[in-house]
Design a protein around this motif. Structure first.
Motif, short mmCIF file in Angstrom:
data_model
loop_
_atom_site.label_atom_id
_atom_site.label_comp_id
_atom_site.label_asym_id
_atom_site.label_seq_id
_atom_site.Cartn_x
_atom_site.Cartn_y
_atom_site.Cartn_z
N SER A 58 13.76 -14.10 11.72
CA SER A 58 13.37 -15.48 11.43
C SER A 58 12.85 -15.61 10.00
N PRO A 59 12.79 -16.83 9.49
CA PRO A 59 12.20 -17.04 8.16
C PRO A 59 10.76 -16.53 8.07
N LYS A 60 9.98 -16.70 9.15
CA LYS A 60 8.60 -16.20 9.16
C LYS A 60 8.56 -14.69 9.00
N GLU A 61 9.47 -13.99 9.69
CA GLU A 61 9.52 -12.53 9.59
C GLU A 61 9.92 -12.09 8.19
N ILE A 62 10.87 -12.78 7.59
CA ILE A 62 11.28 -12.44 6.22
C ILE A 62 10.09 -12.56 5.30
N ALA A 63 9.37 -13.66 5.38
CA ALA A 63 8.20 -13.87 4.52
C ALA A 63 7.13 -12.82 4.80
N ARG A 64 6.88 -12.53 6.06
CA ARG A 64 5.85 -11.55 6.42
C ARG A 64 6.20 -10.16 5.91
N ILE A 65 7.42 -9.72 6.12
CA ILE A 65 7.81 -8.37 5.72
C ILE A 65 7.78 -8.21 4.21
N ILE A 66 8.29 -9.19 3.48
CA ILE A 66 8.25 -9.10 2.01
C ILE A 66 6.80 -9.09 1.54
N SER A 67 5.97 -9.95 2.11
CA SER A 67 4.56 -10.02 1.71
C SER A 67 3.82 -8.73 2.02
N ILE A 68 4.06 -8.16 3.18
CA ILE A 68 3.38 -6.92 3.57
C ILE A 68 3.74 -5.78 2.61
N VAL A 69 5.02 -5.57 2.38
CA VAL A 69 5.44 -4.48 1.49
C VAL A 69 4.87 -4.69 0.09
N ALA A 70 5.00 -5.90 -0.44
CA ALA A 70 4.52 -6.18 -1.80
C ALA A 70 3.01 -5.96 -1.91
N ALA A 71 2.26 -6.48 -0.95
CA ALA A 71 0.80 -6.37 -1.01
C ALA A 71 0.32 -4.93 -0.84
N ILE A 72 0.88 -4.21 0.12
CA ILE A 72 0.48 -2.81 0.33
C ILE A 72 0.80 -1.98 -0.90
N ALA A 73 2.00 -2.15 -1.44
CA ALA A 73 2.39 -1.37 -2.62
C ALA A 73 1.50 -1.70 -3.82
N ASP A 74 1.25 -2.99 -4.05
CA ASP A 74 0.43 -3.39 -5.19
C ASP A 74 -1.01 -2.91 -5.05
N GLU A 75 -1.52 -2.92 -3.84
CA GLU A 75 -2.90 -2.50 -3.60
C GLU A 75 -3.08 -0.99 -3.71
N ASN A 76 -2.03 -0.22 -3.43
CA ASN A 76 -2.18 1.23 -3.35
C ASN A 76 -1.53 2.02 -4.48
N ASP A 77 -0.68 1.43 -5.29
CA ASP A 77 0.01 2.22 -6.31
C ASP A 77 -0.94 2.83 -7.34
N GLU A 78 -1.86 2.05 -7.85
CA GLU A 78 -2.76 2.58 -8.87
C GLU A 78 -3.71 3.65 -8.33
N PRO A 79 -4.34 3.45 -7.16
CA PRO A 79 -5.18 4.54 -6.61
C PRO A 79 -4.37 5.82 -6.32
N LEU A 80 -3.15 5.67 -5.79
CA LEU A 80 -2.34 6.85 -5.51
C LEU A 80 -1.95 7.57 -6.81
N LYS A 81 -1.60 6.82 -7.83
CA LYS A 81 -1.25 7.42 -9.12
C LYS A 81 -2.47 8.12 -9.72
N ALA A 82 -3.64 7.49 -9.61
CA ALA A 82 -4.85 8.10 -10.17
C ALA A 82 -5.20 9.40 -9.49
N GLU A 83 -5.04 9.45 -8.16
CA GLU A 83 -5.41 10.65 -7.42
C GLU A 83 -4.32 11.72 -7.40
N PHE A 84 -3.05 11.30 -7.32
CA PHE A 84 -1.98 12.27 -7.09
C PHE A 84 -0.95 12.36 -8.20
N GLY A 85 -0.97 11.46 -9.17
CA GLY A 85 0.00 11.51 -10.25
C GLY A 85 -0.18 12.76 -11.10
N ALA A 86 0.93 13.35 -11.48
CA ALA A 86 0.86 14.60 -12.26
C ALA A 86 0.62 14.32 -13.74
#
Length: 152
Positions: free
Chosen positions: A124-152
């Motif tokens: 459904s359109p709601k699912e499309i919006a939810r899935i895109i929002s979830i992936v974008a938000a989780i990635a944006d929230e976690n990329d910098e902390p993960l890079k800081a802790e685990f980036g070589a």
């Protein structure tokens, strides 16, 4: 109130193709609402979109409109090489269990990604919006902390 995209027709009559939900149009609309920097690019075949969401690039793909086709959203949060791979794997598995909703962390080649994928059947359109929002938000929230802790 039920939208026309969520209503089942069980009359045996032919369905007007103009009323059939178009996944690609909905994806484009959702991306436009999330893409505040207006960075979205769609490929020439119209089945893959890329846009910037905060500090990550989000990729959205749909393989087609039939029930067996797949809707996928992903974003890279970290690239190899990494430090302390065992601790990184434990961290990602813990996040998968507690923080990712329909998405999950995975490794694709030399990239740690956040990904969600499902068939387009009953999407459904709601699912499309939810899935895109979830992936974008989780990635944006976690990329910098993960890079800081685990980036070589």
């Amino acid at each position: 109130m039920t939208s026309s995209t969520e209503t089942m027709v069980d009359t045996g009559a032919s369905i007007d193709s103009a009323n059939i939900f178009n996944h690609a149009e909905t994806i484009q609309t959702v991306i436009s609402s999330l893409d505040t920097e207006k960075t979205a690019v769609v490929n020439q075949t119209g089945d893959t979109w890329k846009f910037q969401y905060g500090t990550v690039e989000v990729i959205v793909n749909i393989t087609g409109e039939s029930n067996s086709d797949i809707f996928t959203v992903l974003a890279t949060v970290l690239t190899y090489p990494v430090k302390d791979e065992a601790k990184l794997m434990k961290t990602l598995l813990e996040k998968n269990a507690a923080e990712t909703f329909e998405a999950r962390y995975a490794i694709q080649g030399d990239r740690v990604i956040v990904i969600a994928a499902r068939s387009v059947e009953d999407l459904s359109p709601k699912e499309i919006a939810r899935i895109i929002s979830i992936v974008a938000a989780i990635a944006d929230e976690n990329d910098e902390p993960l890079k800081a802790e685990f980036g070589a």
